[in-house]
Design a protein around this motif. Sequence first.
Motif, PDB file in Angstrom:
ATOM      1  N   ASN A  94     -14.955  -0.274   2.246  1.00 30.11           N
ATOM      2  CA  ASN A  94     -15.059  -1.305   3.158  1.00 30.11           C
ATOM      3  C   ASN A  94     -14.793  -2.695   2.460  1.00 30.11           C
ATOM      4  OD1 ASN A  94     -15.373   0.295   5.372  1.00 30.11           O
ATOM      5  ND2 ASN A  94     -17.565   0.487   5.250  1.00 30.11           N
ATOM      6  N   ALA A 113      -7.671   4.620   2.758  1.00 29.96           N
ATOM      7  CA  ALA A 113      -8.567   5.712   2.371  1.00 29.96           C
ATOM      8  C   ALA A 113      -8.804   6.755   3.177  1.00 29.96           C
ATOM      9  CB  ALA A 113     -10.168   4.776   3.052  1.00 29.96           C
ATOM     10  N   GLU A 114      -7.821   6.977   4.076  1.00 22.46           N
ATOM     11  CA  GLU A 114      -7.622   8.505   4.664  1.00 22.46           C
ATOM     12  C   GLU A 114      -6.584   9.319   3.908  1.00 22.46           C
ATOM     13  OE1 GLU A 114      -6.580   8.304   8.875  1.00 22.46           O
ATOM     14  OE2 GLU A 114      -8.012   6.319   8.879  1.00 22.46           O
ATOM     15  N   ALA A 115      -7.135  10.261   3.095  1.00 20.30           N
ATOM     16  CA  ALA A 115      -6.132  10.941   2.046  1.00 20.30           C
ATOM     17  C   ALA A 115      -4.800  11.370   2.761  1.00 20.30           C
ATOM     18  CB  ALA A 115      -6.991  12.329   1.760  1.00 20.30           C
ATOM     19  N   PRO A 116      -4.689  11.938   3.980  1.00 16.80           N
ATOM     20  CA  PRO A 116      -3.503  12.319   4.531  1.00 16.80           C
ATOM     21  C   PRO A 116      -2.506  10.976   4.759  1.00 16.80           C
ATOM     22  CG  PRO A 116      -5.191  13.391   6.002  1.00 16.80           C
ATOM     23  CD  PRO A 116      -5.751  12.387   4.964  1.00 16.80           C
ATOM     24  N   ARG A 117      -2.906   9.890   5.096  1.00 15.11           N
ATOM     25  CA  ARG A 117      -2.267   8.699   5.259  1.00 15.11           C
ATOM     26  C   ARG A 117      -1.851   8.324   3.695  1.00 15.11           C
ATOM     27  NH1 ARG A 117      -1.810   5.609   9.623  1.00 15.11           N
ATOM     28  NH2 ARG A 117      -2.192   6.272  11.594  1.00 15.11           N
ATOM     29  N   PRO A 135      -3.727   3.830  13.794  1.00 13.53           N
ATOM     30  CA  PRO A 135      -4.556   4.923  13.861  1.00 13.53           C
ATOM     31  C   PRO A 135      -5.525   4.633  15.182  1.00 13.53           C
ATOM     32  CG  PRO A 135      -4.840   4.222  11.533  1.00 13.53           C
ATOM     33  CD  PRO A 135      -3.942   3.336  12.276  1.00 13.53           C
ATOM     34  N   ARG A 166      -7.289  -0.589   4.638  1.00 11.49           N
ATOM     35  CA  ARG A 166      -8.565   0.823   4.932  1.00 11.49           C
ATOM     36  C   ARG A 166      -7.952   1.632   5.361  1.00 11.49           C
ATOM     37  NH1 ARG A 166     -12.226  -3.301   7.943  1.00 11.49           N
ATOM     38  NH2 ARG A 166     -13.630  -3.895   5.983  1.00 11.49           N
ATOM     39  N   TRP A 167      -6.717   1.989   5.902  1.00 12.01           N
ATOM     40  CA  TRP A 167      -5.786   3.216   6.406  1.00 12.01           C
ATOM     41  C   TRP A 167      -5.650   4.044   5.252  1.00 12.01           C
ATOM     42  CZ3 TRP A 167      -1.368   1.002   9.767  1.00 12.01           C
ATOM     43  CH2 TRP A 167      -1.970   0.271  10.886  1.00 12.01           C
ATOM     44  N   ARG A 196      -1.519  10.034   1.173  1.00 11.11           N
ATOM     45  CA  ARG A 196      -0.421  10.909   0.787  1.00 11.11           C
ATOM     46  C   ARG A 196       1.186  10.680   1.199  1.00 11.11           C
ATOM     47  NH1 ARG A 196      -4.740  14.626   0.621  1.00 11.11           N
ATOM     48  NH2 ARG A 196      -4.175  15.515   2.745  1.00 11.11           N
ATOM     49  N   GLN A 240      -7.288   8.138  -4.467  1.00 12.69           N
ATOM     50  CA  GLN A 240      -8.113   8.633  -3.439  1.00 12.69           C
ATOM     51  C   GLN A 240      -9.714   8.463  -3.443  1.00 12.69           C
ATOM     52  OE1 GLN A 240      -7.422  12.920  -2.948  1.00 12.69           O
ATOM     53  NE2 GLN A 240      -5.503  12.694  -2.334  1.00 12.69           N
TER      54      GLN A 240
END
Length: 705
Positions: free
Chosen positions: A428, A401-405, A301, A398-399, A407, A423
């Motif tokens: 952290n 934690a991003e909903a699109p990733r 990212p 931690r990636w 999924r 989700q």
Amino acid sequence: MSDTVLEQEIAVEQEHVDRVYARLAELRKDASRAEREGYQLAGVGTYGALVERDAMVFHAARRRHALDTEYEGLVFGRLDLTTEAVHYVGRMGIRDEDAQPLVVDWRAPAAAAFYRATAADPMGVVRRRMIQSSRERVIGIEDDLLDPDAAPESMRVVGDGALLASLSKATGTGMRDIVATIQREQDEAIRSPSSGVTIVTGGPGTGKTAVALHRAAYLLYSDRNRFAGGGILVVGPSGVFVEYIATVLPSLGEDTATLRSLGTLVPGWVASRSDPTDVAAVKGSLRMRRVLERASHDAVPGAPSELRLLYRGTLLRLGREELDRIRRRALPRGARRNEVRGSGFDGVFDALWAQARSLKVTNLPEKPDFEAELADRGDFRDFLRAWWPRLTPMRVLRWLAEAPRLRAYANGVLSRDEIALLQGSFGNEPTIADVALLDELDDIMGRPRRPQKKQRNPFHVRDGIQEVSTMADRMAAQRAQQVQRDEDYRDYAHVVVDEAQDVSPMQWRMIGRRGQYASWTIVGDPAQTAWAGDPAELDRARDKALGSRKRNTYALTTNYRNSAEIFAVAASVIRTLLPDLPLPTAVRSTGVEPVDLVVDPASLAEAVRETAEKQLADVDGTIGVITPVPRRDEVAGWLSGLPERVRVVTALEAKGMEYDAVVLVDPGEIAVDAAGTRTLYVALSRATQRLTTVGTSARWRPTGS
């Protein structure tokens, strides 16, 4: 056992320990004086005097060093023998002015019974006492009564040994048979063959943890070269539990074992926060490895999506599609990202070289010179570092934690409901379940190679000069270097897993990496499991970690922690879930029934504090206030200002623990599903003397109880 008796027995041991340290001080003075006198021999001026000086100084210095280094916890055991003799066991042998032993070296034959004596084979030992010290002060003692029939009336026994002593002296032969059964069951498991896998099962209060730790001490004593050299790893369910057992092995004279909780097994992380049961089940599933693999192979990212480079007047450009193609080619499935970083860079060089040739760059040098020119450019190096950085496991986790990733990585691997559960669960700071995922990512991505550190020669003085040493000195130094292990050491000779029923499939993989060449001791109770995932998946992961090693199974059947009145409540709860489950027999009755209080929600805080204060008056020992996981800090606030012997723990942290009295807060909030019912069973079986439940509803009570 009252506090007065305990204090009196500690005072008895303190008197002997004081005598030992006074004698130690005399011996240290003698060694220092001998060292000084040795140096004075140089004044004689003959070659023989110089040789004599060197020998005298060397042996005196070595003796002084030994007296200094074994200072802490010098005396850790006592054996009361059928011959009425008493042997104190410690880190080194010390004699008094009349050459009588004050302390027997733990390696001496006379100390063997401290490790090997059991109720089945007492080896002439009536009582074995473990002495816990802080420097010169005795802070605790714990007894094993190995031969009750030989114990004099005046002998006082402290700890679990006191319970066995009282049982053995009860009227009739039944109780004596029970004591013999308890000790025989434990002894057989402790002495199980050192190779293969020893599996110890048993319900609450059957002494599983005591067996596991005594077994570790027994293995260290019976084959020290193998187990101290390779190391023993003891894994517990929580930090609270590890702190609880931290004094046991040192009290047995063993301080080389490594103690870790599931949340601290990966260096650099100390996780104490638990996920909700359903979230932990998803994170603990073996399917998470595929999710993590996808994440570890994805574009970083925020990484540059394009490379634009002006080279000799010509613009060289690599777009997103070309960079993604280079990354995928350099990183096929199964490749470790951090280990193939160079292949990715080579792909960029190749693509730029091919483009430069196709654009017919003026005065294009040969490829090696072309690559050298680019490598010297700071802007190009900055691009490579940003496009393919060295990734840490936590950065990749931690990636998620991003909903699109999340999924994208979990699509087709986890269900929609499972993805929804995850989700928001990756923060952290990792949870206990996350630590196993961090270890998995470390395995998936690999690490850059590091130069191996050279081992320092402890006898090296300067170039060409070494200190005079014996073979024994060199062997001792070699053993010392062996125990100075890497922070993430993975070649243990033996692994002990306590509360094994709560280890998830991903956690079994994490532990298995550290025990690939080890023998194992697995301790647990399937009825206490909090695992809410697929049992078959759990079995596969455990079997893979243990491999094809031969397995020896032992069952402990007697509960000597809980009174019969307390365990009856715990048993009624687990019977609602497992009606045919074989449960241990609680053999001790106090006549004190557990108390169940139902109060208005507004009065809960006041009722909990009042109950804890009452327990402080009723019992002399520790009071465990056990709470639902989300309410730990809230309840701790209610009890602020109370003495330290009031311990606030969650229902999960209470696993493996025991308290003289328990105040269980809102049990109905714990038993919300099958896993919660098992956890409530654990919480209800932590008390030895008093149990009070305080809640806002009676719905948790089994029908008819």
